[in-house]
Motif scaffolding. Structure first.
Motif, PDB file in Angstrom:
ATOM      1  N   ALA A  97       0.830  -1.206   0.000  1.00 31.30           N
ATOM      2  CA  ALA A  97       0.000   0.000   0.000  1.00 31.30           C
ATOM      3  C   ALA A  97       0.864   1.256   0.000  1.00 31.30           C
ATOM      4  N   VAL A  98       1.904   1.273   0.842  1.00 39.40           N
ATOM      5  CA  VAL A  98       2.795   2.435   0.903  1.00 39.40           C
ATOM      6  C   VAL A  98       3.524   2.622  -0.422  1.00 39.40           C
ATOM      7  N   MET A  99       4.004   1.527  -1.014  1.00 40.92           N
ATOM      8  CA  MET A  99       4.711   1.620  -2.298  1.00 40.92           C
ATOM      9  C   MET A  99       3.802   2.152  -3.397  1.00 40.92           C
ATOM     10  N   LEU A 100       2.553   1.714  -3.408  1.00 39.61           N
ATOM     11  CA  LEU A 100       1.604   2.202  -4.427  1.00 39.61           C
ATOM     12  C   LEU A 100       1.276   3.675  -4.215  1.00 39.61           C
TER      13      LEU A 100
ATOM     14  N   GLU B 244       2.231   9.063  -6.306  1.00 35.64           N
ATOM     15  CA  GLU B 244       2.511  10.413  -5.809  1.00 35.64           C
ATOM     16  C   GLU B 244       1.412  10.948  -4.902  1.00 35.64           C
ATOM     17  N   VAL B 245       0.733  10.035  -4.230  1.00 29.25           N
ATOM     18  CA  VAL B 245      -0.252  10.437  -3.227  1.00 29.25           C
ATOM     19  C   VAL B 245       0.474  10.904  -1.967  1.00 29.25           C
ATOM     20  N   ILE B 246       1.565  10.216  -1.632  1.00 32.55           N
ATOM     21  CA  ILE B 246       2.423  10.639  -0.527  1.00 32.55           C
ATOM     22  C   ILE B 246       3.853  10.720  -1.041  1.00 32.55           C
ATOM     23  N   ASP B 247       4.664  11.501  -0.342  1.00 32.88           N
ATOM     24  CA  ASP B 247       6.062  11.650  -0.733  1.00 32.88           C
ATOM     25  C   ASP B 247       6.925  10.597  -0.051  1.00 32.88           C
ATOM     26  N   THR B 248       8.031  10.284  -0.687  1.00 35.49           N
ATOM     27  CA  THR B 248       9.021   9.429  -0.051  1.00 35.49           C
ATOM     28  C   THR B 248       9.711  10.212   1.055  1.00 35.49           C
TER      29      THR B 248
ATOM     30  N   TYR C  99      10.173   5.180   4.361  1.00 37.55           N
ATOM     31  CA  TYR C  99      11.345   4.292   4.259  1.00 37.55           C
ATOM     32  C   TYR C  99      11.402   3.350   5.452  1.00 37.55           C
ATOM     33  N   GLN C 100      11.275   3.894   6.668  1.00 36.43           N
ATOM     34  CA  GLN C 100      11.354   3.059   7.860  1.00 36.43           C
ATOM     35  C   GLN C 100      10.185   2.080   7.935  1.00 36.43           C
ATOM     36  N   PHE C 101       9.003   2.528   7.541  1.00 39.55           N
ATOM     37  CA  PHE C 101       7.837   1.648   7.575  1.00 39.55           C
ATOM     38  C   PHE C 101       8.057   0.444   6.657  1.00 39.55           C
ATOM     39  N   THR C 102       8.547   0.700   5.455  1.00 37.20           N
ATOM     40  CA  THR C 102       8.787  -0.386   4.510  1.00 37.20           C
ATOM     41  C   THR C 102       9.896  -1.308   4.995  1.00 37.20           C
ATOM     42  N   TYR C 103      10.992  -0.718   5.446  1.00 37.04           N
ATOM     43  CA  TYR C 103      12.151  -1.495   5.873  1.00 37.04           C
ATOM     44  C   TYR C 103      11.805  -2.382   7.068  1.00 37.04           C
ATOM     45  N   PHE C 104      11.211  -1.790   8.098  1.00 43.34           N
ATOM     46  CA  PHE C 104      10.946  -2.560   9.314  1.00 43.34           C
ATOM     47  C   PHE C 104       9.762  -3.510   9.165  1.00 43.34           C
TER      48      PHE C 104
END
Length: 227
Positions: free
Chosen positions: A99-102, A107-111, A116-121
């Protein structure tokens, strides 16, 4: 190299991102436990003494570490249903990552540091949850339970059976343990059932059956706890 300037990132990850990921993980267990008919579903986030109780959610003093889901009376307590329940936590973590990657891709949210931490952890959480291994306290990882079930080793969810039955000669309700050894006698059936529940709850997975006229009827079960 980790420096003083990186401390805010550390606190963000440890005190906000990791607990959020833990809640999502336990939410996956809850969803499938509910789908399989589980009752009295509870989620504990963290360890230590409870500080917040909101419905099924309990937040403990050290909220940033550990988490578990408990439930009772699973209606569909089969091998496949347990695979779904134990895999549900990592599945929800994976869906969170997707969901975060999509959202970033559209471009709904910025990187940023949070994404980054949410995806990594989340991936870190999935890896260690699904790594098939025993824990020092005698519990197993979700992956260990799932692997054993896929290999047909149903001993990981095999229940101890505690029995409540009427002893006609003594005119009393007796509680028997999983080896059918005598535990305690009661004049009232409900008192006997409550005693059996008290014991069975401490020895998950377990179930309680009531014996009447030679027939065994399940009256309660306590499935293994997913972490």
């Amino acid at each position: 190299m980790f420096g003083i300037s990186d401390l805010p990132k550390f606190f963000l990850a440890f005190f906000l991102v990791m607990p959020l990921i833990s809640i999502i993980h336990e939410g996956g267990h809850v969803f499938f436990a509910w789908m399989m008919g589980g009752k009295n579903i509870k989620v504990s986030i963290g360890t230590g003494k409870p500080i917040i109780n909101m419905g099924m959610l309990e937040v403990r003093q050290y909220y940033f570490w550990y988490g578990l889901c408990t439930f009772e009376n699973l209606r569909k307590n089969r091998r496949w249903s347990n695979i779904l329940i134990f895999g549900g936590g990592s599945l929800f973590n994976l869906l969170g990552v997707v969901a975060v990657m999509l959202l970033v891709e559209q471009e709904v949210i910025d990187t940023n540091m949070f994404t980054y931490q949410f995806t990594y952890f989340s991936l870190y959480y999935i890896f260690f949850a699904m790594l098939p291994m025993p824990y020092p306290d005698g519990n197993y990882s979700d992956g260990k339970i799932i692997l054993d079930l896929l290999l047909g080793k149903t001993s990981v969810i095999k229940e101890r059976i505690y029995r409540v039955h009427w002893h006609n000669e003594n005119k009393e309700w007796q509680v028997l343990d999983h080896e059918q050894g005598f535990v305690q006698a009661f004049k009232d059936e409900q008192d006997a059932c409550n005693k059996a529940k008290e014991i069975a709850k401490s020895y998950r997975p377990s179930k309680i059956v009531n014996i009447k006229d030679g027939e065994e009827t399940e009256i309660h079960n306590y499935p293994r706890i997913p972490l």
